[in-house]
Design a protein around this motif. Structure first.
Motif, PDB file in Angstrom:
ATOM      1  N   GLY A  15       0.785  -1.225   0.000  1.00 16.75           N
ATOM      2  CA  GLY A  15       0.000   0.000   0.000  1.00 16.75           C
ATOM      3  C   GLY A  15       0.814   1.269   0.000  1.00 16.75           C
ATOM      4  O   GLY A  15       0.404   2.281   0.569  1.00 16.75           O
ATOM      5  N   ASN A  16       1.985   1.254  -0.645  1.00 12.53           N
ATOM      6  CA  ASN A  16       2.792   2.453  -0.808  1.00 12.53           C
ATOM      7  C   ASN A  16       2.887   2.774  -2.302  1.00 12.53           C
ATOM      8  O   ASN A  16       2.020   2.361  -3.077  1.00 12.53           O
ATOM      9  N   ARG A  17       3.917   3.489  -2.696  1.00  4.33           N
ATOM     10  CA  ARG A  17       4.101   3.842  -4.105  1.00  4.33           C
ATOM     11  C   ARG A  17       5.512   3.493  -4.571  1.00  4.33           C
ATOM     12  O   ARG A  17       6.120   4.215  -5.367  1.00  4.33           O
ATOM     13  N   PHE A  18       6.010   2.385  -4.064  1.00  6.42           N
ATOM     14  CA  PHE A  18       7.350   1.951  -4.445  1.00  6.42           C
ATOM     15  C   PHE A  18       7.372   1.548  -5.915  1.00  6.42           C
ATOM     16  O   PHE A  18       6.390   1.002  -6.443  1.00  6.42           O
ATOM     17  N   THR A  19       8.493   1.780  -6.559  1.00  9.97           N
ATOM     18  CA  THR A  19       8.646   1.494  -7.987  1.00  9.97           C
ATOM     19  C   THR A  19       9.889   0.637  -8.220  1.00  9.97           C
ATOM     20  O   THR A  19      10.624   0.297  -7.294  1.00  9.97           O
ATOM     21  N   GLY A  20      10.111   0.327  -9.513  1.00 11.97           N
ATOM     22  CA  GLY A  20      11.301  -0.423  -9.878  1.00 11.97           C
ATOM     23  C   GLY A  20      11.153  -1.907  -9.631  1.00 11.97           C
ATOM     24  O   GLY A  20      10.057  -2.421  -9.385  1.00 11.97           O
ATOM     25  N   ARG A  21      12.253  -2.614  -9.678  1.00 15.41           N
ATOM     26  CA  ARG A  21      12.247  -4.059  -9.508  1.00 15.41           C
ATOM     27  C   ARG A  21      12.302  -4.446  -8.036  1.00 15.41           C
ATOM     28  O   ARG A  21      12.882  -3.738  -7.219  1.00 15.41           O
ATOM     29  N   ILE A  22      11.731  -5.591  -7.752  1.00 14.23           N
ATOM     30  CA  ILE A  22      11.851  -6.157  -6.415  1.00 14.23           C
ATOM     31  C   ILE A  22      13.270  -6.702  -6.267  1.00 14.23           C
ATOM     32  O   ILE A  22      13.713  -7.505  -7.094  1.00 14.23           O
ATOM     33  N   PRO A  23      14.007  -6.283  -5.247  1.00 10.18           N
ATOM     34  CA  PRO A  23      15.394  -6.758  -5.111  1.00 10.18           C
ATOM     35  C   PRO A  23      15.451  -8.239  -4.761  1.00 10.18           C
ATOM     36  O   PRO A  23      14.477  -8.826  -4.290  1.00 10.18           O
ATOM     37  N   GLU A  24      16.593  -8.844  -4.997  1.00 12.50           N
ATOM     38  CA  GLU A  24      16.783 -10.244  -4.651  1.00 12.50           C
ATOM     39  C   GLU A  24      16.666 -10.432  -3.141  1.00 12.50           C
ATOM     40  O   GLU A  24      16.999  -9.533  -2.360  1.00 12.50           O
ATOM     41  N   VAL A  25      16.186 -11.594  -2.759  1.00 13.43           N
ATOM     42  CA  VAL A  25      15.909 -11.832  -1.336  1.00 13.43           C
ATOM     43  C   VAL A  25      16.687 -13.041  -0.814  1.00 13.43           C
ATOM     44  O   VAL A  25      16.245 -13.726   0.096  1.00 13.43           O
ATOM     45  N   TYR A  26      17.848 -13.301  -1.392  1.00 16.53           N
ATOM     46  CA  TYR A  26      18.688 -14.394  -0.902  1.00 16.53           C
ATOM     47  C   TYR A  26      18.989 -14.175   0.579  1.00 16.53           C
ATOM     48  O   TYR A  26      19.273 -13.066   1.012  1.00 16.53           O
ATOM     49  N   GLY A  27      18.934 -15.226   1.341  1.00 19.93           N
ATOM     50  CA  GLY A  27      19.305 -15.137   2.745  1.00 19.93           C
ATOM     51  C   GLY A  27      18.150 -14.978   3.708  1.00 19.93           C
ATOM     52  O   GLY A  27      18.313 -15.191   4.909  1.00 19.93           O
ATOM     53  N   LEU A  28      16.969 -14.609   3.213  1.00 14.77           N
ATOM     54  CA  LEU A  28      15.818 -14.431   4.110  1.00 14.77           C
ATOM     55  C   LEU A  28      15.094 -15.767   4.308  1.00 14.77           C
ATOM     56  O   LEU A  28      13.875 -15.868   4.148  1.00 14.77           O
TER      57      LEU A  28
END
Length: 431
Positions: free
Chosen positions: A203-216
């Motif tokens: 519910g925000n206005r973030f843009t661009g690609r979703i970053p990699e989530v290795y390690g989570l």
């Protein structure tokens, strides 16, 4: 009768007096808990005033902010027999939270609360053009040792990017930044937060690609819905082996649904609706036997339903493939989803007929939407089925579909909306 000398009487009275004093002192210590350091108290009061206004002075608190009358939204704990603040909650999210002033200020004293584990800001930043980044990253680092929960919810005046200090809070287990007006790209090193169990940036206005989530690998909930993310879903999402819920709905994500999702063996919710995914239903979805809700509606998937072994998804309760460009017919194997309650196949190009056995083979089904397709023939469900479904049977927009009126005679309220009654040809007898 026993007689005591004056010396014995004085000794007895002295013992009684000592017992009374010790009992009174113990009762006082137990009722008050431990004292609070003056520096901790001063830091807390200044922090509270920054959020709720200088008119608040805590004069009604006795014997201290964590004693008999604690501050609303403030939680304390004892460390070495002294009270320290461990949780702060500002806003009207909870009954015991402090309401924020019109223009709250994050004062430097907040970062002097060294034992703070949880910070929640709900509906505090309502005036326009306010920034989290107004406080230096170095200050936030002072909280990095203990802070486990950071929640920033429903702040319509909060703008700017997600501050870079977030990725330095390496002890965070829950990061919720929900329904604000934050913009820009997510930090590339978001995966540094390896202790995260919940990551909600919806519910925000973030843009661009979703970053990699290795390690989570300990992440249980990932919710990036209702933003403006674009590009593909990172393949590294398939490595989030503990994940229970994945929601990236209502973005501009594109490309194929990653086959790596098949490795999410604990996933119960997969919501990819309202994106631009394409390339058909990946067969690997059938390996996700833990799924309870599968929502892929409003994508450009195309293809058909016959390539999936539906019986493998035996735990499905919700299946929504509406408006995905599906063709072909509804396969018989979909009737093997015994727990299914909601089946959404509307606004596709599906043909063939509806199986009347749906009402017996799928005993939990109470919502069926096949409107806006090319399904034909006669609906042969029983009166009991129509009563069960009511208006949750969506079959309109199929021009060659009709229902047998004899089954629902005198039950017009349960007739399938937008579907014509089948016309019966009367036999003609020649004289």
């Amino acid at each position: 009768m026993l007689r005591f000398t004056k010396k014995q009487q004085l000794y007895f009275l002295l013992c009684v007096w000592c017992l009374v004093v010790n009992w009174s002192s113990a009762e006082t210590e137990e009722s008050e808990g431990g004292p609070m350091e003056k520096t901790e108290k001063a830091a807390l009061y200044s922090t509270v005033q920054g959020f709720v206004g200088d008119s608040w002075n805590g004069s009604y608190l006795f014997p201290d902010p964590c004693g008999w009358t604690p501050i609303q939204g403030v939680t304390c704990d004892l460390f070495d027999d002294l009270w320290y603040v461990t949780a702060l909650s500002f806003g009207s999210m909870r009954d015991n939270s402090l309401a924020c002033t019109e223009i709250p200020v994050i004062r430097p004293q907040l970062f002097e609360l060294k034992h703070l584990k949880s910070l929640s800001l709900f509906n505090c930043f309502t005036s326009p053009n306010q920034y989290l980044a107004s406080v230096s990253d170095e200050k936030w680092l002072d909280l990095s040792k203990n802070l486990e929960t950071l929640e920033i919810r429903s702040n319509p005046g909060l703008i700017g990017e997600l501050p870079s200090f977030i990725t330095s809070l390496t002890n965070l287990q829950s990061l919720v930044v929900l329904e604000n007006r934050l913009t820009g790209l997510l930090p590339e090193n978001l995966a540094k937060l390896t202790r995260l169990r919940r990551l909600v940036l919806s519910g925000n206005r973030f843009t661009g690609r979703i970053p990699e989530v290795y390690g989570l690998t300990g992440l249980l909930i990932l919710d990036l819905s209702r933003n403006f993310f674009s590009g593909p879903l990172p393949l590294s999402v398939g490595g989030l082996s503990s994940l229970l819920k994945l929601d990236v709905s209502n973005n501009y994500l594109e490309g194929k649904v990653p086959i790596e999702l098949q490795f999410l063996k604990n996933l119960t919710l997969l919501d990819l609706r309202n994106n631009r995914f394409s390339g058909g239903l990946t067969k690997e979805i059938q390996e996700m036997s833990s799924l309870v809700e599968l929502v892929l509606s409003s994508n450009h998937l195309e293809g058909d339903l016959t390539g999936i072994e539906w019986r493998n998804l035996k735990n499905l309760v919700v299946l929504d493939l509406s408006n995905t460009g599906l063709k072909g017919e509804i396969p018989w194997s979909i009737l093997e989803l015994k727990k299914l309650r909601f089946l959404g196949l509307s606004n596709n190009s599906l043909g063939g007929k509806l199986f009347p056995q749906m009402e017996t083979k799928m005993p939990c089904l109470n919502a069926l939407y096949v409107n806006g397709n090319n399904i034909s023939g006669e609906l042969k469900f029983s009166k009991k089925f129509y009563e069960r479904m009511g208006r949750r049977l969506g079959a309109w927009g199929n021009p060659n579909l009709c229902y047998h009126g004899d089954e629902i005679k005198n039950l017009r309220d349960h007739a399938p909306f937008g579907v014509n009654q089948c016309k019966r040809m009367k036999a003609v007898t020649l004289a």
